[in-house]
Design an enzyme around this catalytic site. Structure first.
Site, PDB file in Angstrom:
ATOM      1  N   ASP A 268       0.849  -1.184   0.000  1.00 32.30           N
ATOM      2  CA  ASP A 268       0.000   0.000   0.000  1.00 32.30           C
ATOM      3  C   ASP A 268       0.890   1.242   0.000  1.00 32.30           C
ATOM      4  OD1 ASP A 268      -1.795   2.080   0.535  1.00 32.30           O
ATOM      5  OD2 ASP A 268      -3.043   0.825   1.824  1.00 32.30           O
TER       6      ASP A 268
ATOM      7  N   ASP B 234       4.882  -0.982  -8.772  1.00 35.94           N
ATOM      8  CA  ASP B 234       4.776  -0.229 -10.024  1.00 35.94           C
ATOM      9  C   ASP B 234       4.644   1.266  -9.720  1.00 35.94           C
ATOM     10  OD1 ASP B 234       2.122  -0.358  -8.997  1.00 35.94           O
ATOM     11  OD2 ASP B 234       1.371   0.192 -10.987  1.00 35.94           O
TER      12      ASP B 234
END
Length: 211
Positions: free
Chosen positions: A117, A153
């Site tokens: 996260d 990413d």
């Protein structure tokens, strides 16, 4: 991150033998849980488990523990193991902040952080799994020469993580900003998110760090 509640997930987790319930009692005794002396690798924030399950299947000479905070996500990993669960795999439902209550000094051989996260707001930086305080926790449970492998990413998170590695006094073993087009792609096991993002053409960033 808003998650859809899965009805009965907590009950399913409590009844599944792959999920270790009394986790603090296992501190320093995880080899006894597996019944062998093979090295132990953990994935913190494993999501639906694709990565850790595949790693366990590919490497029967190593033990793996998948750690996930959310019951509604962990239960999806358990579904993947219903018919063919690797013997060298266990799961824990817990918050990563309590990692020192669960693993003893030098008990873990490697740590995987996959698509964690990003907590994009600056005021939440301390919650990121690559924040300096977490690196200090990782150092305490890792064996000498143990490594943390981080993939994402999210470029801002990756840049932040590179800075935190240095602040925490760790050394970078290798870094790539485009894993799938690098020399390090051989043997790479993809997560659900990784497969999704790479299919869209998003570059995957990866670092390997050692204390």
């Amino acid at each position: 991150m808003r998650l859809r509640n899965v009805k009965g997930s907590r009950e399913t987790i409590a009844a599944n033998p792959l999920v270790i319930q009394d986790i603090t009692e296992q501190k320093g005794h995880w080899h006894e849980v597996f019944g062998n002396d093979q090295p132990i690798y953990i994935e913190i924030g494993m999501g639906k488990g694709q990565f850790i399950i595949e790693m366990a299947r590919r490497n029967p000479d190593k033990n793996y523990i998948g750690i996930e905070k959310y019951s509604s996500v962990l239960v999806r990993a358990l579904e993947k193991c219903e018919t063919d669960a690797p013997e060298n795999l266990r799961f824990i439902r817990m918050d990563a902040e309590a990692i020192l209550d669960v693993f003893a000094e030098n008990e873990v051989s490697g740590i995987y952080l996959n698509f964690s996260d990003p907590w994009p707001k600056d005021r939440h930086a301390k919650r990121r799994l690559t924040y300096r305080d977490f690196w200090d926790r990782y150092r305490k449970i890792l064996k000498p020469e143990g490594e943390v492998v981080f993939k994402t990413d999210n470029r801002p998170l990756f840049d932040f993580s590179l800075e935190e590695v240095e602040i925490a006094g760790w050394s970078l073993v290798n870094v790539t900003f485009d894993l799938h087009h690098s020399e390090y792609v051989e043997g790479n096991v993809m997560t659900e998110y990784e497969a999704k993002f790479s299919a869209k053409g998003n570059p995957i960033h990866r670092l390997v760090a050692r204390a």
